[in-house]
Design a protein around this motif. Structure first.
Motif, PDB file in Angstrom:
ATOM      1  N   ASP A 178      -8.513  -7.579   9.707  1.00 40.28           N
ATOM      2  CA  ASP A 178      -9.090  -6.496   9.016  1.00 40.28           C
ATOM      3  C   ASP A 178      -8.928  -6.505   7.521  1.00 40.28           C
ATOM      4  O   ASP A 178      -7.777  -6.031   6.959  1.00 40.28           O
TER       5      ASP A 178
ATOM      6  N   ASN B  19       0.832  -1.325  -0.098  1.00 38.27           N
ATOM      7  CA  ASN B  19      -0.017  -0.026  -0.025  1.00 38.27           C
ATOM      8  C   ASN B  19       0.844   1.165   0.075  1.00 38.27           C
ATOM      9  O   ASN B  19       0.425   2.136   0.568  1.00 38.27           O
TER      10      ASN B  19
ATOM     11  N   HIS C  99       2.106  -1.558   8.670  1.00 37.07           N
ATOM     12  CA  HIS C  99       0.651  -1.192   8.832  1.00 37.07           C
ATOM     13  C   HIS C  99       0.773  -0.477  10.600  1.00 37.07           C
ATOM     14  O   HIS C  99       0.451  -1.026  11.654  1.00 37.07           O
TER      15      HIS C  99
ATOM     16  N   TYR D  84      -2.575  -0.608  12.428  1.00 38.34           N
ATOM     17  CA  TYR D  84      -3.321  -1.782  12.677  1.00 38.34           C
ATOM     18  C   TYR D  84      -3.159  -2.000  14.060  1.00 38.34           C
ATOM     19  O   TYR D  84      -2.398  -2.079  14.897  1.00 38.34           O
TER      20      TYR D  84
ATOM     21  N   LYS E 118      -7.694  -3.499   5.569  1.00 36.63           N
ATOM     22  CA  LYS E 118      -5.953  -3.166   5.448  1.00 36.63           C
ATOM     23  C   LYS E 118      -5.413  -4.207   4.841  1.00 36.63           C
ATOM     24  O   LYS E 118      -4.004  -3.834   4.448  1.00 36.63           O
TER      25      LYS E 118
END
Length: 279
Positions: free
Chosen positions: A215, A166, A201, A204, A218
């Motif tokens: 999740d 990401n 992350h 998170y 994500k």
């Protein structure tokens, strides 16, 4: 030449204890501290009286054999004669080797000596001090060699790793583990530390990770798989990352598993099969 009784005591105490310790290491069995001290004291007491009979060569030989037999006898309880005589043979072997080392040290240091039942020499310190220093030096050298060889081996199996997911990058050290046979649906799995995961992350939830709640917004294609180790089997969170870059080689859509701990010398365990894939 003057005989210093304290030198005889110290030298025999140290040398006999080292000899018994060598036997202990050789047979990979513990004698126990009390038994080793008792056997050592037998050798020390024997050495004190040895100069008084040194002119009677036959008696000296018998005296030394009986002393060594008694020393080995008190070391442990024997159920077989073979084991007893094996330990006795080791004692004679190491005594011969230590004697050679001792004479070599005296010659190198140009210390005058004579052998009259016990070894006598003109020096202000017990010669066993040098033997202890040599043993400690050898032990320290062995530790250094093991440490260096382990580090060299580790360096040969480590690489630079960058994981991109990401648009976020996390870099660290990867360890190529030939024993890592983990896969998910036929695709190899690399294991990352918890620190590396939270670099990717940061937002998170730690609670979701601990309570195995996924999740999906994500993490891509996330699921839990069971990974068996030597100690036990645990469920690990796995998901796909956009890219894994290993020493400038790029692997797209690779799967990583998250370990709930950090590793000592690296951040990611690389599946060796991944390195063999065609980029």
């Amino acid at each position: 030449m003057t005989l210093y009784i304290e030198y005889v005591l110290i030298d025999n105490l140290v040398i006999d204890y080292l000899l018994l310790s060598l036997i202990e290491v050789s047979i990979k069995s513990k004698f126990g501290l009390k038994r080793k001290i008792c056997a050592t004291l037998i050798g020390v007491i024997s050495a004190i009286f040895l100069p008084f009979i040194y002119k009677l060569k036959i008696l000296v030989i018998i005296y030394k054999i009986l002393t060594s037999c008694l020393m080995v006898l008190v070391l442990q309880k024997y159920t077989k004669f073979k084991k007893y005589f094996f330990n006795l043979g080791l004692l004679y072997l190491y005594t011969f080797l230590f004697g050679g080392v001792l004479i070599a040290v005296l010659n190198i240091c140009q210390i005058e000596y004579t052998i009259s039942g016990v070894m006598l020499y003109n020096f202000e310190l017990p010669i066993s001090v040098f033997l202890v220093i040599m043993c400690l030096g050898g032990w320290l050298l062995k530790k250094i060699i093991i440490k260096l060889s382990s580090q060299i081996k580790l360096n040969n199996l480590t690489c630079k790793v960058t994981i991109i997911d990401n648009g976020i990058e996390a870099s660290g050290i990867g360890f190529v583990d030939s024993g890592n046979m983990i896969s998910r649906n036929g695709q190899v799995v690399n294991v990352i530390s918890s620190d590396m995961f939270f670099k990717l992350h940061k937002d998170y939830s730690i609670n979701k990770l601990l309570f195995r709640t996924i999740d999906q917004n994500k993490l891509k294609d996330a699921s839990y798989i069971e990974i068996k180790s030597l100690e036990r089997a645990c469920k690990y969170l796995t998901f796909k990352v956009d890219k894994i870059i290993i020493d400038n080689k790029v692997f797209d859509n690779s799967i990583v598993a998250v370990a709930l701990k950090n590793f000592d010398n690296f951040d990611c365990i690389i599946n060796s099969k991944l390195i063999g894939e065609v980029v």
